[in-house]
Motif scaffolding. Structure first.
Motif, short mmCIF file in Angstrom:
data_model
loop_
_atom_site.label_atom_id
_atom_site.label_comp_id
_atom_site.label_asym_id
_atom_site.label_seq_id
_atom_site.Cartn_x
_atom_site.Cartn_y
_atom_site.Cartn_z
N GLN A 101 28.13 -51.27 -33.36
CA GLN A 101 27.06 -50.29 -33.16
C GLN A 101 27.43 -49.31 -32.07
O GLN A 101 27.23 -48.10 -32.20
N ALA A 102 27.99 -49.84 -30.98
CA ALA A 102 28.38 -48.97 -29.87
C ALA A 102 29.46 -47.97 -30.27
O ALA A 102 29.59 -46.91 -29.65
N MET A 103 30.22 -48.31 -31.29
CA MET A 103 31.32 -47.44 -31.73
C MET A 103 30.99 -46.68 -33.01
O MET A 103 31.88 -46.12 -33.65
N GLY A 104 29.71 -46.65 -33.38
CA GLY A 104 29.30 -45.74 -34.45
C GLY A 104 29.05 -46.35 -35.81
O GLY A 104 28.99 -45.62 -36.81
N SER A 105 28.85 -47.65 -35.90
CA SER A 105 28.66 -48.25 -37.23
C SER A 105 27.36 -47.80 -37.90
O SER A 105 27.28 -47.77 -39.12
N ARG A 106 26.35 -47.45 -37.11
CA ARG A 106 25.11 -46.98 -37.74
C ARG A 106 25.33 -45.65 -38.45
O ARG A 106 24.84 -45.44 -39.56
N ASN A 107 26.07 -44.76 -37.82
CA ASN A 107 26.38 -43.49 -38.48
C ASN A 107 27.28 -43.72 -39.69
O ASN A 107 27.12 -43.06 -40.72
N THR A 163 27.34 -46.37 -41.51
CA THR A 163 26.49 -46.96 -42.54
C THR A 163 25.68 -45.88 -43.25
O THR A 163 25.59 -45.87 -44.48
N ALA A 164 25.10 -44.98 -42.47
CA ALA A 164 24.32 -43.88 -43.07
C ALA A 164 25.21 -43.03 -43.97
O ALA A 164 24.80 -42.62 -45.06
N TYR A 165 26.44 -42.79 -43.51
CA TYR A 165 27.39 -42.02 -44.33
C TYR A 165 27.68 -42.76 -45.64
O TYR A 165 27.64 -42.17 -46.72
N ALA A 166 27.94 -44.05 -45.56
CA ALA A 166 28.24 -44.84 -46.76
C ALA A 166 27.04 -44.85 -47.71
O ALA A 166 27.20 -44.71 -48.93
N GLU A 167 25.85 -45.02 -47.16
CA GLU A 167 24.65 -45.04 -48.00
C GLU A 167 24.49 -43.71 -48.75
O GLU A 167 24.19 -43.70 -49.94
N VAL A 224 23.30 -45.63 -52.35
CA VAL A 224 22.60 -46.92 -52.27
C VAL A 224 22.25 -47.22 -50.82
O VAL A 224 22.91 -46.74 -49.90
N ASP A 225 21.22 -48.01 -50.63
CA ASP A 225 20.90 -48.53 -49.29
C ASP A 225 21.64 -49.84 -49.09
O ASP A 225 22.18 -50.41 -50.04
N LEU A 226 21.63 -50.32 -47.84
CA LEU A 226 22.19 -51.65 -47.58
C LEU A 226 21.54 -52.66 -48.52
O LEU A 226 20.34 -52.59 -48.79
N GLN A 268 34.67 -42.01 -41.12
CA GLN A 268 34.27 -41.59 -42.47
C GLN A 268 35.48 -41.37 -43.38
O GLN A 268 35.47 -41.77 -44.54
N ASN A 269 36.52 -40.74 -42.85
CA ASN A 269 37.71 -40.49 -43.67
C ASN A 269 38.38 -41.80 -44.08
O ASN A 269 38.82 -41.95 -45.23
N LYS A 270 38.47 -42.72 -43.15
CA LYS A 270 39.11 -44.00 -43.47
C LYS A 270 38.27 -44.78 -44.48
O LYS A 270 38.80 -45.40 -45.40
N LEU A 271 36.94 -44.71 -44.32
CA LEU A 271 36.06 -45.38 -45.28
C LEU A 271 36.28 -44.80 -46.68
O LEU A 271 36.41 -45.55 -47.66
N ASP A 272 36.34 -43.48 -46.76
CA ASP A 272 36.59 -42.84 -48.07
C ASP A 272 37.89 -43.35 -48.67
O ASP A 272 37.95 -43.68 -49.85
N SER A 273 38.95 -43.39 -47.87
CA SER A 273 40.26 -43.82 -48.37
C SER A 273 40.23 -45.27 -48.86
O SER A 273 40.79 -45.59 -49.91
N ILE A 274 39.57 -46.12 -48.10
CA ILE A 274 39.52 -47.54 -48.45
C ILE A 274 38.72 -47.74 -49.74
O ILE A 274 39.14 -48.46 -50.64
#
Ligand code: FES
Length: 128
Positions: A55-61, A63-67, A72-74, A112-118
């Motif tokens: 969370q401190a390193m941005g997981s909420r953002n 998560t919102a990006y992934a959603e 889809v929501d979590l 976000q970029n790494k998430l897209d790639s994965i």
């Protein structure tokens, strides 16, 4: 559970019978642990860590990006059944926060970029 990806009601009844426990006992265990589910997941399961370090390193953002990107929501599964998005509470990869896990493989320092790639690499991309 690995074979089917979830524990069906029929399996709960059978487990209760085999273990000489009540269905409520089995259901209690299944519903307590996040890794157990009673409905079929998507073809791929993406988990984004929601615990403190991430969370401190941005997981909420993230998560919102992934959603938004996946539509889809979590706890949701994309309409095409390719991907289920879930929260997870620490993957033991805190030093490399934010962390995600897809199909049981952990990745760290995910933006976000790494998430897209994965997600693209596993063939689970679902454009919204
Ligand atoms: S808090 Fe996210 S991996 Fe530990």
């Amino acid at each position: 559970m690995d074979r089917f990806g979830f524990i069906s009601e029929a399996a709960i009844r059978q487990l209760a019978r085999e273990l000489n426990l009540s269905r409520a006992d089995i259901h209690g265990v299944v519903s307590f642990y996040h890794d157990f589910r009673t409905t079929a997941p998507g073809q791929h399961v993406l988990k984004i860590c929601q615990a403190e370090s991430c969370q401190a390193m941005g997981s909420r953002n993230l998560t919102a990006y992934a959603e938004e990107k996946l539509g889809v929501d979590l706890h949701g599964t994309t309409d095409d059944g390719k991907l289920t998005l879930e929260p997870v509470y620490c993957l033991g990869n805190c030093a490399c926060s934010p962390a995600i896990m897809i199909d049981n493989k952990v990745y760290g320092r995910v933006d976000q970029n790494k998430l897209d790639s994965i997600v693209d690499a596993c063939g689970a991309r679902c454009e919204s």
